[in-house]
Design a protein around this motif. Structure first.
Motif, PDB file in Angstrom:
ATOM      1  N   MET A  21      69.267 -36.334 -78.021  1.00 55.38           N
ATOM      2  CA  MET A  21      69.019 -36.689 -76.614  1.00 55.38           C
ATOM      3  C   MET A  21      70.112 -35.650 -75.964  1.00 55.38           C
ATOM      4  O   MET A  21      69.748 -35.135 -74.832  1.00 55.38           O
ATOM      5  CB  MET A  21      69.367 -38.023 -76.315  1.00 55.38           C
ATOM      6  CG  MET A  21      68.404 -39.100 -76.882  1.00 55.38           C
ATOM      7  SD  MET A  21      68.810 -40.815 -76.520  1.00 55.38           S
ATOM      8  CE  MET A  21      68.947 -41.004 -74.607  1.00 55.38           C
ATOM      9  N   SER A  22      71.387 -35.557 -76.231  1.00 54.56           N
ATOM     10  CA  SER A  22      72.250 -34.802 -75.536  1.00 54.56           C
ATOM     11  C   SER A  22      71.894 -33.330 -75.669  1.00 54.56           C
ATOM     12  O   SER A  22      71.953 -32.666 -74.684  1.00 54.56           O
ATOM     13  CB  SER A  22      73.693 -34.770 -76.151  1.00 54.56           C
ATOM     14  OG  SER A  22      73.661 -34.946 -77.377  1.00 54.56           O
ATOM     15  N   ASP A  25      68.365 -32.674 -73.293  1.00 51.63           N
ATOM     16  CA  ASP A  25      68.713 -32.504 -71.930  1.00 51.63           C
ATOM     17  C   ASP A  25      69.370 -31.229 -71.382  1.00 51.63           C
ATOM     18  O   ASP A  25      69.175 -30.916 -70.273  1.00 51.63           O
ATOM     19  CB  ASP A  25      69.438 -33.794 -71.485  1.00 51.63           C
ATOM     20  CG  ASP A  25      68.653 -34.376 -70.481  1.00 51.63           C
ATOM     21  OD1 ASP A  25      67.835 -35.275 -70.561  1.00 51.63           O
ATOM     22  OD2 ASP A  25      69.365 -34.409 -69.197  1.00 51.63           O
ATOM     23  N   ILE A  82      75.810 -43.556 -74.510  1.00 58.72           N
ATOM     24  CA  ILE A  82      74.391 -43.543 -74.208  1.00 58.72           C
ATOM     25  C   ILE A  82      73.971 -44.213 -72.867  1.00 58.72           C
ATOM     26  O   ILE A  82      73.011 -43.819 -72.329  1.00 58.72           O
ATOM     27  CB  ILE A  82      73.549 -44.148 -75.383  1.00 58.72           C
ATOM     28  CG1 ILE A  82      73.877 -43.453 -76.958  1.00 58.72           C
ATOM     29  CG2 ILE A  82      72.088 -44.237 -75.241  1.00 58.72           C
ATOM     30  CD1 ILE A  82      73.239 -43.987 -78.237  1.00 58.72           C
ATOM     31  N   THR A  86      72.064 -42.479 -69.724  1.00 59.32           N
ATOM     32  CA  THR A  86      71.053 -43.191 -69.393  1.00 59.32           C
ATOM     33  C   THR A  86      71.108 -43.586 -67.671  1.00 59.32           C
ATOM     34  O   THR A  86      69.969 -43.110 -67.073  1.00 59.32           O
ATOM     35  CB  THR A  86      70.681 -44.487 -69.973  1.00 59.32           C
ATOM     36  OG1 THR A  86      70.435 -44.188 -71.584  1.00 59.32           O
ATOM     37  CG2 THR A  86      69.421 -44.917 -69.769  1.00 59.32           C
ATOM     38  N   SER A  89      70.744 -40.309 -66.037  1.00 58.01           N
ATOM     39  CA  SER A  89      69.578 -39.916 -66.153  1.00 58.01           C
ATOM     40  C   SER A  89      68.574 -40.634 -65.057  1.00 58.01           C
ATOM     41  O   SER A  89      67.747 -39.674 -64.307  1.00 58.01           O
ATOM     42  CB  SER A  89      68.802 -40.153 -67.566  1.00 58.01           C
ATOM     43  OG  SER A  89      69.312 -39.525 -68.441  1.00 58.01           O
ATOM     44  N   GLN A 108      75.632 -37.587 -66.443  1.00 58.82           N
ATOM     45  CA  GLN A 108      75.005 -37.476 -67.646  1.00 58.82           C
ATOM     46  C   GLN A 108      76.086 -36.815 -68.728  1.00 58.82           C
ATOM     47  O   GLN A 108      75.838 -37.400 -70.033  1.00 58.82           O
ATOM     48  CB  GLN A 108      73.977 -36.527 -67.612  1.00 58.82           C
ATOM     49  CG  GLN A 108      72.501 -37.202 -67.265  1.00 58.82           C
ATOM     50  CD  GLN A 108      71.359 -36.206 -67.416  1.00 58.82           C
ATOM     51  OE1 GLN A 108      71.492 -35.200 -66.908  1.00 58.82           O
ATOM     52  NE2 GLN A 108      70.374 -36.795 -68.295  1.00 58.82           N
ATOM     53  N   ALA A 112      77.002 -37.876 -72.595  1.00 57.56           N
ATOM     54  CA  ALA A 112      76.806 -36.909 -73.616  1.00 57.56           C
ATOM     55  C   ALA A 112      78.074 -36.411 -74.498  1.00 57.56           C
ATOM     56  O   ALA A 112      77.905 -36.062 -75.674  1.00 57.56           O
ATOM     57  CB  ALA A 112      76.126 -35.581 -73.273  1.00 57.56           C
ATOM     58  N   PHE A 167      63.767 -36.423 -66.778  1.00 51.40           N
ATOM     59  CA  PHE A 167      65.102 -37.533 -66.607  1.00 51.40           C
ATOM     60  C   PHE A 167      64.398 -38.817 -66.981  1.00 51.40           C
ATOM     61  O   PHE A 167      65.285 -39.698 -67.744  1.00 51.40           O
ATOM     62  CB  PHE A 167      65.717 -37.429 -65.419  1.00 51.40           C
ATOM     63  CG  PHE A 167      66.379 -36.186 -65.170  1.00 51.40           C
ATOM     64  CD1 PHE A 167      67.429 -35.483 -65.874  1.00 51.40           C
ATOM     65  CD2 PHE A 167      65.894 -35.289 -64.002  1.00 51.40           C
ATOM     66  CE1 PHE A 167      67.871 -34.240 -65.754  1.00 51.40           C
ATOM     67  CE2 PHE A 167      66.510 -33.990 -63.877  1.00 51.40           C
ATOM     68  CZ  PHE A 167      67.451 -33.476 -64.805  1.00 51.40           C
ATOM     69  N   ASN A 170      64.098 -40.368 -70.600  1.00 53.12           N
ATOM     70  CA  ASN A 170      65.480 -40.636 -71.365  1.00 53.12           C
ATOM     71  C   ASN A 170      65.692 -42.220 -71.324  1.00 53.12           C
ATOM     72  O   ASN A 170      66.286 -42.677 -72.003  1.00 53.12           O
ATOM     73  CB  ASN A 170      66.859 -40.196 -70.600  1.00 53.12           C
ATOM     74  CG  ASN A 170      66.663 -38.641 -70.859  1.00 53.12           C
ATOM     75  OD1 ASN A 170      66.243 -37.985 -72.136  1.00 53.12           O
ATOM     76  ND2 ASN A 170      67.365 -37.720 -69.962  1.00 53.12           N
ATOM     77  N   ILE A 173      64.098 -44.423 -74.102  1.00 51.55           N
ATOM     78  CA  ILE A 173      64.742 -43.959 -75.295  1.00 51.55           C
ATOM     79  C   ILE A 173      66.138 -44.581 -75.274  1.00 51.55           C
ATOM     80  O   ILE A 173      66.534 -45.023 -76.418  1.00 51.55           O
ATOM     81  CB  ILE A 173      64.735 -42.478 -75.450  1.00 51.55           C
ATOM     82  CG1 ILE A 173      63.206 -41.946 -75.299  1.00 51.55           C
ATOM     83  CG2 ILE A 173      65.212 -42.091 -76.967  1.00 51.55           C
ATOM     84  CD1 ILE A 173      63.024 -40.773 -75.436  1.00 51.55           C
ATOM     85  N   GLY A 174      66.819 -44.367 -74.145  1.00 49.96           N
ATOM     86  CA  GLY A 174      68.437 -44.934 -74.201  1.00 49.96           C
ATOM     87  C   GLY A 174      68.490 -46.318 -74.446  1.00 49.96           C
ATOM     88  O   GLY A 174      69.548 -46.685 -75.347  1.00 49.96           O
TER      89      GLY A 174
END
Length: 454
Positions: A21-22, A25, A82, A86, A89, A108, A112, A167, A170, A173-174
């Motif tokens: 994820m990090s 992005d 996380i 999120t 995002s 963000q 991250a 965005f 995310n 998922i987050g």
């Protein structure tokens, strides 16, 4: 202390997800940059801060976040990271001007900043030494997947939906990652040292200022303020290091660097990523300016290089466990440098893309081998209670290497070439590739210092 039953599959999946994820992005935004620029009616110079704010924040806050993780729990800080990511995002997707977007990107970046080092620490702490190389290889491969699919996915989302959706994706998922991580990941801590507020401020100012200055040095016009900020940041960094020497519970224990494996592994990592990021900066441009590819074609033509990160890295991780970090890291650096050197020797303005394919595969395989080997070397040279701090230091060297490598490669490019014609661009590109090869070969000097048993 670990207080949950260990399930290696869940641990590898959930720690890799945070890393993915990090990384994603930072890559996915690049293909949405034109849409954001047009939507907000801003210049390219202003737009770059939507990109730079994220990376600068990660570098600046990383060690402070790691210190918190070591004290109050790695899983807890990972999940907070996380959650913060999120929330950032959501704010990015809701942005209606560039200032709002930059602030949201900073939020963000704060999240991250701990997702990568904490995922490394949790993964390494949870698995036996004999399985770490393989696991770190898969972990690195999944991060490499973000490099492959990030730009393409971003372009697809912008074309079919709107840039805000890069965005929004995310958010679910987050939420799922936080829920599963809380259930499935074991909690562990390192030392319980008290976090010094002054040290926290000094390291944030030093790293943010240094990365900012290096980023700005790539601009056509270099302002005196950039130089001043860079110099002041270096002095602040020196002050931070001097304080670490005197403190009983330092944020960055300097005694770690008494280990030749720890020191050599971090410096080799710096050089490995200095080479990689210099190539990342110029290779897509070369394929478009000289080879005539559009952005999608350029992304596909890079696949022989980036694709190896996903394909070779897991196997390289197994090789690290079997043959040791010294051999695989050194071989990886040799291959990476050789691939870049071949591109420098064989590519010219008239040459076809086909001549680059095998050198790109060689270089990518080298990067895929050296990455997990250097990770395991650095983390394997400290005791389990120090894994969080060690992973934080490793990631700072990785980020600084990328920033320094890009800056030096840009300087070399403009010393021997320019963007005014395809011929001049080719000349600069070849010089940049030689620079990347030299970085890789210099790394060998430090990987060779690993102690026996690594």
């Amino acid at each position: 202390m670990i207080n949950k039953k260990i399930n290696p599959t869940w641990i590898l999946t959930l720690t890799s997800l945070g890393f993915f994820m990090s990384m994603m992005d930072s890559m996915i935004v690049t293909t949405a940059s034109t849409a954001i620029k047009n939507d907000f009616q801003i210049s390219v110079g202003t737009l770059q801060w939507a990109l730079n704010a994220y990376n600068i924040t990660i570098a600046a806050v990383l060690l402070v976040g790691v210190a918190l993780g070591e004290k109050i729990g790695r899983r807890k800080i990972y999940n907070i990271g996380i959650l913060t990511f999120t929330i950032g995002s959501i704010l990015c997707a809701l942005s209606n001007n560039i200032s709002f977007l930059i602030v949201a990107r900073i939020i963000q970046g704060v999240g991250a900043s701990v997702m990568t080092p904490m995922s490394m620490a949790i993964l390494t702490n949870s698995l036996p030494v004999t399985e770490r190389g393989k696991a770190l290889g898969i972990w690195g491969g999944i991060g490499g997947l973000a490099l492959i699919v990030g730009p393409s996915l971003g372009g697809l989302i912008v074309a079919k939906l709107a840039w805000q959706w890069i965005f929004w994706i995310n958010v679910p998922i987050g939420i799922i990652a936080i829920f599963l991580s809380h259930k499935m990941l074991p909690e562990s801590t390192g030392n319980s040292d008290k976090i010094n507020p002054l040290d926290s401020i000094l390291i944030i100012v030093a790293l943010a200022g240094i990365i900012f200055s290096l980023s700005e040095m790539n601009s056509p016009k270099l302002n005196i303020s950039t130089i001043v900020i860079g110099i002041v940041s270096i002095f602040v960094g020196v002050w931070f290091v001097l304080r670490q020497k005197k403190e009983n519970s330092p944020m960055v224990p300097l005694n770690y660097f008494q280990s030749t494996t720890f020191t050599g592994g971090n410096i080799a990592t710096f050089l490995l990523y200095a080479a990689m990021y210099g190539v990342v900066f110029f290779l897509p441009q070369f394929l478009q300016v000289v080879d005539g590819a559009n952005s999608l074609q350029a992304g596909l033509k890079i696949l022989p290089w980036t694709g190896t990160l996903f394909i070779v890295t897991p196997f390289a991780g197994k090789a690290v466990d079997q043959f040791g970090t010294k051999l695989i890291a050194t071989l990886g650096l040799i291959l990476q440098g050789t691939g870049y050197l071949f591109i420098m020797l064989f590519v010219n303005q008239q040459s076809s893309y086909a001549i680059m394919v095998i050198p790109l595969i060689i270089a990518g395989a080298g990067l895929s081998m050296a990455g997990p080997a250097l990770q395991k070397a650095v983390l394997g040279s400290v005791d389990p209670t120090s894994l969080g701090k060690a992973s934080g230091i490793y990631n700072v060297f990785r980020l600084l290497g990328g920033a320094v490598g890009t800056t030096i490669t840009v300087i070399v490019f403009y010393k021997f070439g320019s963007t005014v014609s395809a011929q001049q661009f080719t000349s600069g590109f070849r010089s940049a590739m030689l620079c990347a090869a030299i970085f890789s070969f210099l790394g060998i000097l430090f990987s060779m210092q690993f102690k026996k048993g690594h």
